[in-house]
Design an enzyme around this catalytic site. Structure first.
Site, PDB file in Angstrom:
ATOM      1  N   GLU A 170       0.806  -1.221   0.000  1.00 15.88           N
ATOM      2  CA  GLU A 170       0.000   0.000   0.000  1.00 15.88           C
ATOM      3  C   GLU A 170       0.843   1.277   0.000  1.00 15.88           C
ATOM      4  O   GLU A 170       0.514   2.249  -0.675  1.00 15.88           O
ATOM      5  CB  GLU A 170      -0.944   0.012   1.214  1.00 15.88           C
ATOM      6  CG  GLU A 170      -2.125  -0.945   1.110  1.00 15.88           C
ATOM      7  CD  GLU A 170      -1.782  -2.375   1.450  1.00 15.88           C
ATOM      8  OE1 GLU A 170      -2.659  -3.255   1.268  1.00 15.88           O
ATOM      9  OE2 GLU A 170      -0.638  -2.642   1.898  1.00 15.88           O
ATOM     10  N   ASP A 195      -9.190  -0.725   6.265  1.00 17.90           N
ATOM     11  CA  ASP A 195      -8.336  -1.143   7.377  1.00 17.90           C
ATOM     12  C   ASP A 195      -6.866  -1.202   6.942  1.00 17.90           C
ATOM     13  O   ASP A 195      -5.966  -0.928   7.731  1.00 17.90           O
ATOM     14  CB  ASP A 195      -8.750  -2.525   7.889  1.00 17.90           C
ATOM     15  CG  ASP A 195     -10.241  -2.653   8.099  1.00 17.90           C
ATOM     16  OD1 ASP A 195     -10.677  -2.765   9.247  1.00 17.90           O
ATOM     17  OD2 ASP A 195     -10.982  -2.623   7.097  1.00 17.90           O
ATOM     18  N   HIS A 239     -11.238  -6.011   8.967  1.00 17.94           N
ATOM     19  CA  HIS A 239     -11.942  -5.738   7.713  1.00 17.94           C
ATOM     20  C   HIS A 239     -13.238  -4.967   7.945  1.00 17.94           C
ATOM     21  O   HIS A 239     -14.123  -4.981   7.093  1.00 17.94           O
ATOM     22  CB  HIS A 239     -12.276  -7.050   6.983  1.00 17.94           C
ATOM     23  CG  HIS A 239     -11.087  -7.830   6.533  1.00 17.94           C
ATOM     24  ND1 HIS A 239     -10.333  -8.599   7.391  1.00 17.94           N
ATOM     25  CD2 HIS A 239     -10.492  -7.946   5.315  1.00 17.94           C
ATOM     26  CE1 HIS A 239      -9.348  -9.172   6.722  1.00 17.94           C
ATOM     27  NE2 HIS A 239      -9.421  -8.781   5.455  1.00 17.94           N
TER      28      HIS A 239
END
Length: 666
Positions: free
Chosen positions: A405, A430, A472
């Protein structure tokens, strides 16, 4: 092989002309003489801090000289030679270091923490690692434009231990990006020697591990640096791919001047002093008859005079001033919202369909948009929002990413720097925690720091109610509403989701676009079929009444609607915020002044959440209109549990009706 017994280095000039050889010397001499002057000014208290690159000039000058002036270069804080070789006016550099108006950051950042599109230089942030991912994005844009341009990014040996380094190398290798990763191995990360930083013989070995071509260059030999990097840059222009270059060198001063060099063995200092890149090269040029001692003296006099004149100009410059209004204004790039009216034809679709159609129509309208994320290509994303996009737009514009990410957020910024737009899907909101740094420290601060927009949208599937557990199910908008420079959008209905997403993509500022997973396939609405926009920062008044103001966003909006539908006797204004940053305070205050009572319903836990800020704003601006304390209803102060009955107890849905009635009875 050319050689000179007077130097401790071997030089091979090959086919380089005397003009080029002399030019490289002049380019190294400028940063060296500037640094020597800066060290004097530091001792005099006329500058506050200095990161010295003495002993490493050959790398900055050689790499920059090997690139064309329209190719991006991303330096670090020890790369003064990059800036001087790109011929940035000295008074502007000095003004930057003094925090004055002729610098590049309006006094908001120091030293080399800046970029300039005029000179195709993209400056660093102190966190170091994201710089490498930014280079990936710039190189990706070059590749998509097919413009045969190279890109070079710097890091030190210490930075190669950061996760961003490994993520960026992996992405560049997988995508065959034309970027030169220039690693200055100067032996120490501040005081920590390389023997305590990594356990391989050479940093270049790390590139090989990622399937990347790697080279080791004597970083103190300007001819070797210039000729080899020129060759490699030309190669990746023709055959796009990443290359890791490890420059063996040494830092002759402290990490910054205050830290000193007492931790370095004297024999090591002596060894590298003999390999000084400037002195050795000067002796070589003199021995070859390319430079005379008299010419060298004259050159130094001219450069020192130029430095003194520009320093005087900087010191004479007035201390920078600003206003609170101007400082606030510069946090975001100015953007004039353009309304695109909706068409009359509608279709009854789900929230997930509305988001998909909004993204698709945006990509049809603007071919500079690139979509990136895990599994977003052929698979269509885990929620199938980009299903069919590869067929429509191709894999160049719809890109599966490795699981990294941080590097992808940084690459999205790099695309923006190089004139493109990025829409990144965070597979679950998340997971944004592993990309948190470049969002809050790079994207958010970019325009304020040096006037560079971060034209990035990050889609954030979020929320509980689907039994997905602690990793999640978070609705973590408060992580970002706190950070100036970010915009945060959170629609609850398909109509809003489509129009707001299109507007978010049009807005040149970084936008986090929250999408509640529980609403994806449960909420239907008639949505215009064509492309249309809705303004960011405007709330929606879903119901009107006189007894109480209900403020909510996301899934809890629907809980509030259910409660009001069950209790027809409650006369309420129901405000769906839609936009959390910017926040529609006008809509909030007008309603509270009318009803005198207010309740804020959210899915996030209570402490430190957005509801606290809204409550404070109401108390500060509407206190005399209130007939009761502001009430907040939120999830309990625990992580989100997995089991259905526990998740049900965690969420405030079943508590809201009682809390609302208690407020009305106050």
């Amino acid at each position: 092989m050319d050689s000179n017994t007077k130097t401790s280095m071997l030089y091979n000039k090959g086919k380089l002309s005397n003009k080029v050889l002399l030019d490289l010397y002049k380019k190294m001499l400028v940063p060296r003489l500037i640094e020597e002057k800066m060290l004097i000014l530091l001792r005099q208290g006329k500058i506050s801090k200095w990161f010295s690159g003495i002993g490493q000039e050959a790398i900055s000058v050689g790499v920059t000289s090997a690139l064309t002036k329209d190719e991006y270069i991303l330096p670090m804080h020890r790369n003064l030679g990059v800036f001087t070789t790109r011929e940035i006016p000295l008074h502007r550099l000095f003004s930057q270091w003094q925090g004055k108006a002729n610098g590049f950051t309006k006094g908001r950042d120091r030293s080399f923490h800046f970029g300039t599109q005029e000179y195709n230089i993209i400056g660093m942030i102190s966190h170091l690692g994201p710089q490498l991912g930014v280079a990936d994005g710039i190189a990706l844009a070059n590749k998509l434009k097919n413009n045969q341009k190279a890109c070079a990014v710097f890091s030190g040996d210490g930075g190669t231990s950061e996760g961003d380094f490994h993520e960026a190398l992996n992405v560049a290798s997988v995508w065959n990006l034309p970027v030169l990763f220039c690693i200055e191995n100067n032996g120490y990360g501040l005081s920590t020697p390389t023997s305590e930083q990594y356990n391989c013989e050479h940093i270049a070995d790390k590139g090989i591990g990622y399937g990347m071509e790697s080279h080791i260059i004597d970083g103190n030999n300007i001819i070797e640096v210039y000729t080899k990097v020129s060759e490699l840059a030309e190669s990746i222009r023709e055959n796009p791919r990443p290359i890791l270059i490890e420059f063996k060198t040494f830092r002759m001063r402290g990490h910054e001047e205050a830290s000193g060099t007492k931790y370095v063995p004297q024999e090591l200092m002596d060894f590298w002093a003999e390999k000084d890149p400037l002195n050795n090269y000067k002796e070589y040029l003199i021995s070859e008859g390319i430079l005379s001692i008299e010419e060298d003296d004259k050159l130094k006099i001219d450069i020192k005079e130029d430095i003194s004149n520009n320093l005087k100009r900087t010191f004479d410059e007035e201390v920078i001033s600003s206003t609170i209004e101007q400082e606030s204004k510069d946090v975001y790039k100015e953007y004039e919202y353009v309304e695109v009216k909706e068409n009359s034809e509608t279709e009854n679709i789900r929230l997930i369909d509305a988001i998909s159609k909004g993204l698709r129509q945006s990509m049809e309208k603007d071919d500079s948009i690139v979509v990136m994320g895990q599994d977003v290509a052929e698979y269509g994303g885990v929620f199938k929002i980009t299903e069919g996009f590869v067929d429509a737009f191709g894999k160049e514009r719809v890109r599966n990413t490795p699981i990294c990410e941080s590097a992808i957020v940084s690459a999205a910024y790099g695309l923006s720097v190089n004139g493109m737009k990025a829409v990144m899907e965070m597979q679950f909101s998340d997971f944004v925690s592993t990309g948190f740094n470049p969002i809050v420290n790079l994207l958010a601060k970019s325009h304020y720091r040096w006037n560079q927009e971060a034209d990035v949208v990050i889609r954030m599937p979020c929320g509980a109610g689907v039994g997905a557990g602690p990793y999640h199910s978070q609705t973590n908008e408060a992580w970002f509403t706190k950070t100036p420079g970010l915009k945060v959008i959170y629609p609850a209905f398909p109509y809003d989701a489509k129009g707001l997403l299109i507007s978010a993509i049009n807005d040149p500022n970084p936008v986090l676009f929250f999408e509640h997973k529980n609403l994806y396939r449960t909420i239907y609405q008639d949505v215009p079929t064509d492309y249309y926009t809705l303004p960011l920062g405007k709330a929606s008044l879903l119901k009107e009444g006189n007894d109480v103001t209900i403020i909510s966003f996301g899934l809890p909006v629907h809980w509030a609607l259910e409660t009001l539908n069950k209790n027809n006797d409650i006369s309420a204004d129901l405000i769906d915020l839609r936009s959390l940053q910017p926040l529609d305070t006008e809509a909030i205050f007008n309603s509270v002044k009318k009803t005198g009572k207010v309740i804020i319903l959210q899915e996030d836990s209570l402490f430190g959440s957005l509801s606290g800020e809204i409550s404070s704003l109401i108390m500060e601006n509407c206190f005399e209109y209130l007939d009761a304390p502001v009430k907040r209803v939120a999830s309990i102060e625990t992580p989100i549990p997995f089991a259905g009955n526990l998740e049900k107890d965690y969420l405030p849905k079943d508590r809201f009706e009682n809390e609302l009635k208690e407020l009305l009875a106050y």
